[in-house]
Design a protein around this motif. Sequence first.
Motif, PDB file in Angstrom:
ATOM      1  N   SER A 147      47.835  -3.101  31.478  1.00 30.74           N
ATOM      2  CA  SER A 147      48.631  -3.915  32.384  1.00 30.74           C
ATOM      3  C   SER A 147      48.558  -3.309  33.773  1.00 30.74           C
ATOM      4  N   GLY A 148      48.955  -4.091  34.774  1.00 33.49           N
ATOM      5  CA  GLY A 148      49.069  -3.570  36.126  1.00 33.49           C
ATOM      6  C   GLY A 148      47.988  -3.986  37.090  1.00 33.49           C
ATOM      7  N   GLY A 149      46.985  -4.712  36.615  1.00 37.97           N
ATOM      8  CA  GLY A 149      45.932  -5.144  37.516  1.00 37.97           C
ATOM      9  C   GLY A 149      46.426  -6.194  38.498  1.00 37.97           C
ATOM     10  N   ALA A 173      36.816  -4.395  39.812  1.00 37.12           N
ATOM     11  CA  ALA A 173      36.210  -4.404  38.481  1.00 37.12           C
ATOM     12  C   ALA A 173      37.274  -4.789  37.467  1.00 37.12           C
ATOM     13  N   VAL A 174      36.827  -5.010  36.247  1.00 38.29           N
ATOM     14  CA  VAL A 174      37.736  -5.077  35.113  1.00 38.29           C
ATOM     15  C   VAL A 174      37.875  -3.656  34.577  1.00 38.29           C
ATOM     16  N   TYR A 175      39.106  -3.197  34.465  1.00 34.99           N
ATOM     17  CA  TYR A 175      39.383  -1.841  34.012  1.00 34.99           C
ATOM     18  C   TYR A 175      39.809  -1.866  32.546  1.00 34.99           C
ATOM     19  N   TRP A 234      39.209   0.038  22.130  1.00 32.16           N
ATOM     20  CA  TRP A 234      39.183  -0.501  23.481  1.00 32.16           C
ATOM     21  C   TRP A 234      40.286  -1.533  23.680  1.00 32.16           C
ATOM     22  N   GLY A 235      40.794  -1.591  24.892  1.00 30.39           N
ATOM     23  CA  GLY A 235      41.696  -2.666  25.257  1.00 30.39           C
ATOM     24  C   GLY A 235      40.922  -3.883  25.723  1.00 30.39           C
ATOM     25  N   GLN A 236      41.655  -4.905  26.121  1.00 27.40           N
ATOM     26  CA  GLN A 236      41.033  -6.171  26.516  1.00 27.40           C
ATOM     27  C   GLN A 236      40.654  -6.193  27.989  1.00 27.40           C
ATOM     28  N   GLY A 237      41.131  -5.234  28.755  1.00 27.87           N
ATOM     29  CA  GLY A 237      40.781  -5.131  30.163  1.00 27.87           C
ATOM     30  C   GLY A 237      41.793  -5.789  31.075  1.00 27.87           C
ATOM     31  N   THR A 238      41.865  -5.270  32.288  1.00 29.13           N
ATOM     32  CA  THR A 238      42.720  -5.857  33.312  1.00 29.13           C
ATOM     33  C   THR A 238      41.943  -5.873  34.627  1.00 29.13           C
ATOM     34  N   GLN A 239      42.010  -6.994  35.338  1.00 33.28           N
ATOM     35  CA  GLN A 239      41.215  -7.182  36.548  1.00 33.28           C
ATOM     36  C   GLN A 239      41.887  -6.519  37.749  1.00 33.28           C
TER      37      GLN A 239
END
Length: 123
Positions: free
Chosen positions: A7-9, A94-96, A113-118
């Motif tokens: 979270s937080g992107g 990027a996606v983090y 792995w997580g799903q990523g946050t932009q």
Amino acid sequence: QVQLVESGGGLVQAGDSLRLSCEASGRTFSNYFMAWFRQTAGRGREFVAHIRSSGGSTEYAESVKGRFTVSTANAPNIVYVHIHMKNLKSEDTAVYYCAAGSGGNNPQNYKYWGQGTQVTVSS
């Protein structure tokens, strides 16, 4: 079931700061390294930083040294991994992804792995 949730992107301007968080649950991560990777379109996942789940043993990519700081916090059966990013640049866009594994800068070392946050940095 193991879950890593980032979270937080968001969208920020160059020079701004941003903190990403990852909540890892579903197993014991006591012997794991927790890492952040990032990925842009058409490129592989790039190592950003890692830290032992218990804290310490941090390592950073050269491109983020001095600007990014990774930290952990632990609760029963949950590991929180944060990365504080300051002086953001457009090339940080990027996606983090948050990951858990044996450490190092190779994505293949990480099992979960997580799903990523932009993160988007406008110049």
